[in-house]
Enzyme design. Structure first.
Site, short mmCIF file in Angstrom:
data_model
loop_
_atom_site.label_atom_id
_atom_site.label_comp_id
_atom_site.label_asym_id
_atom_site.label_seq_id
_atom_site.Cartn_x
_atom_site.Cartn_y
_atom_site.Cartn_z
N CYS A 97 -4.73 2.30 -3.74
CA CYS A 97 -3.46 2.80 -3.16
C CYS A 97 -2.32 1.81 -3.39
O CYS A 97 -1.42 1.70 -2.53
CB CYS A 97 -3.59 3.13 -1.68
SG CYS A 97 -4.83 4.37 -1.34
N HIS A 100 0.88 -1.17 0.00
CA HIS A 100 0.00 0.00 0.00
C HIS A 100 0.92 1.23 0.00
O HIS A 100 2.01 1.17 0.55
CB HIS A 100 -0.84 -0.05 1.28
CG HIS A 100 -1.90 0.99 1.38
ND1 HIS A 100 -1.64 2.30 1.73
CD2 HIS A 100 -3.24 0.92 1.20
CE1 HIS A 100 -2.79 2.98 1.77
NE2 HIS A 100 -3.77 2.16 1.45
N LYS A 134 -10.50 -0.42 10.45
CA LYS A 134 -10.63 -1.62 9.61
C LYS A 134 -10.96 -2.86 10.44
O LYS A 134 -11.12 -3.95 9.92
CB LYS A 134 -9.32 -1.86 8.83
CG LYS A 134 -9.01 -0.78 7.80
CD LYS A 134 -7.77 -1.15 7.03
CE LYS A 134 -7.17 0.02 6.27
NZ LYS A 134 -7.95 0.43 5.11
N ASP A 141 3.38 -4.02 8.00
CA ASP A 141 2.10 -3.33 7.82
C ASP A 141 1.00 -4.38 8.01
O ASP A 141 0.80 -5.25 7.16
CB ASP A 141 2.07 -2.71 6.42
CG ASP A 141 0.71 -2.10 6.08
OD1 ASP A 141 -0.25 -2.30 6.86
OD2 ASP A 141 0.62 -1.44 5.04
N GLN A 169 -4.25 -5.03 7.02
CA GLN A 169 -5.21 -6.03 6.52
C GLN A 169 -5.06 -7.38 7.23
O GLN A 169 -5.69 -8.36 6.83
CB GLN A 169 -5.04 -6.24 5.00
CG GLN A 169 -5.25 -4.99 4.18
CD GLN A 169 -6.68 -4.45 4.25
OE1 GLN A 169 -7.62 -5.15 4.65
NE2 GLN A 169 -6.87 -3.21 3.88
C1 LIG Z 1 -2.28 -2.68 3.66
C2 LIG Z 1 -2.65 -1.29 4.06
N1 LIG Z 1 -1.73 -0.50 4.60
C3 LIG Z 1 -2.01 0.74 5.01
C4 LIG Z 1 -3.26 1.27 4.88
C5 LIG Z 1 -3.54 2.65 5.36
O1 LIG Z 1 -4.43 2.63 6.42
P1 LIG Z 1 -5.05 3.99 6.99
O2 LIG Z 1 -5.65 4.71 5.81
O3 LIG Z 1 -6.07 3.54 7.96
O4 LIG Z 1 -3.95 4.76 7.60
C6 LIG Z 1 -4.27 0.48 4.30
C7 LIG Z 1 -5.62 1.05 4.08
O5 LIG Z 1 -6.31 0.67 3.16
C8 LIG Z 1 -3.95 -0.83 3.89
O6 LIG Z 1 -4.87 -1.62 3.34
#
Ligand SMILES: Cc1ncc(COP(=O)(O)O)c(C=O)c1O
Length: 421
Positions: free
Chosen positions: A379, A128, A238, A212, A215
């Site tokens: 993203c 992401h 999430k 990260d 998910q």
């Molecule tokens: C794998 C991953 N990393 C980071 C993020 C960013 O999360 P946030 O927008 O809650 O900061 C997301 C959000 O879709 C994500 O799916």
């Protein structure tokens, strides 16, 4: 056998759905966008409301009853989260605004200190942007470089044990950081983060590893000590929690060593005109009034997920995703392209492109049928460039989804064909 287990399981999932009031207000909603944000159960909404109605004081300041109650509940949430990810202490849990802020905190406080000229940051093509752009920024500023682990044709990372590539092809003495996603938000691929981190640290024990888990934390059991990473980030919204709250977990020794991310109230030990000393973690990283109601709401979300059982949620989603893939292939054959890895790498995310139809047109017609999916690059632009597509459609499942939702998705896509043909 498999079918009957699934049926039994579905009954309890139907009960779970009743705990999400959004379905009472939108009875025909098929919500397949939980990877973007999850829906919220009544218990989380109640916990947030309760804070505002009964004890909405600031924390770590007042010595009156409702302020002490607010502090207690905020810290209780931190403890629940620490237990949820098996942190060795609640002090290793820092509240942030979400995964993005958690990753930026590490990048800013640690990354920018340790990356120098010609140093390398290893990451993957499936990240992401939150776990990609901060590292790219640091590497560029320091005249270092990003090293990208690619994926194979089956949408798993090239360094998985079944492949020809190995982590040693990417990690060297120049590597300072390894930033990797636990689960891809586009492919749904579950990466063997523990194995990858263990192998990377064998080659270069000084590497800082960042996972990260945006998910992963909502969908599968996580044990930070078992994974062996140095940092792990995720978002409350999430995982049935409120927006505006997230977590950075970090190893205590590293948190002690890091510079604060922001400066101001509540993060200090002592301030004089000449000099300031800082509080210990986690307070050192929580400057100003934090998102109190949201943290308490996230604590309630963790209680809710624990009561259902995170492993059970994972199994439910994987079953729904497998069923979706089979149904889509059976109904649309070569007209649909699905970007999903094989089991056991597969989670509850199914991403696809549908014939010549643009992802936004597909999502728009699905919405008319009451099916909410995500369309776009999610993203993950470098991944989409690698796949050779500008956009895709993503259906992502969570604990409140049922088999009927898969049927509605398939029926909606039939409508897409009928309308756009
Ligand atoms: C794998 C991953 N990393 C980071 C993020 C960013 O999360 P946030 O927008 O809650 O900061 C997301 C959000 O879709 C994500 O799916």
């Amino acid at each position: 056998m498999h079918r009957s287990i699934h049926r039994k399981h579905m009954t309890s999932i139907q009960d779970i759905k009743k705990q999400f009031p959004i379905f009472q207000n939108n009875p025909s909603l098929t919500y397949l966008d939980s990877s973007a944000t999850s829906l919220k159960p009544q218990t989380v909404i109640d916990a947030v409301n309760q804070y505002y109605i009964e004890y909405s004081a600031n924390i770590h300041r007042g010595i009156y009853t409702i302020a002490e109650k607010a502090t207690q509940e905020y810290e209780r949430a931190r403890k629940s989260i620490a237990t949820f990810i098996n942190a060795s202490s609640p002090e290793e849990v820092i509240f942030t605004r979400g995964t993005t802020e958690s990753l930026n905190l590490v990048a800013s406080s640690l990354g920018s200190e340790i990356i120098g000229k010609d140093d390398e940051i290893v990451t993957t093509i499936m990240e992401h942007h939150s776990n990609f752009v901060p590292w790219q920024e640091i590497a560029t500023k320091a005249q270092g470089s990003l090293v990208i682990i690619p994926i194979r044709d089956d949408f798993t990372l090239a360094v998985e044990s079944t492949g020809k590539s190995q982590i040693s092809d990417f990690i060297s003495s120049k590597t300072k950081l390894l930033a990797i996603t636990y689960v891809s938000n586009t492919l749904g691929t579950i990466n063997s983060v523990k194995d990858i981190i263990t192998a990377a640290k064998k080659i270069n024990p000084d590497i800082i590893t960042i996972v990260d888990a945006a998910q992963a934390a909502p969908h599968m059991p996580i044990d930070v000590q078992d994974v062996g990473c140095d940092f792990l980030a995720f978002s409350g919204h999430k995982m049935c929690g409120p927006t505006g709250i997230g977590v950075l977990w970090g190893k205590r020794a590293l948190l002690e060593r890091m510079r604060p991310y922001q400066f101001g109230g509540e993060m200090i030990d002592h301030v004089t005109v000449e000099k300031t000393t800082y509080a210990s973690p986690p307070h050192k990283f929580e400057a100003g009034t934090p998102a109190i109601a949201q943290a308490i709401g996230l604590g309630a979300a963790v209680d809710f997920l624990n009561a259902v059982g995170v492993e059970k949620i994972h199994q439910h989603e994987v079953t729904l995703a497998a069923h979706t893939i089979t149904s889509l292939k059976k109904t649309f054959g070569d007209r649909i392209t699905i970007y999903s890895p094989p089991a056991p790498y597969r989670s509850g995310i199914v991403t696809f492109t549908f014939g010549k139809y643009h992802a936004h047109d597909v999502a728009h017609i699905l919405d008319e049928e009451g099916v909410a999916v995500r369309a776009g690059h999610h993203c993950t632009m470098p991944l989409h460039t690698h796949l050779g597509i500008p956009a895709s459609v993503r259906a992502s499942f969570y604990l409140y989804n049922i088999e009927e939702d898969v049927k509605k998705l398939v029926a909606g896509l039939k409508k897409v064909e009928a309308v756009l043909k």
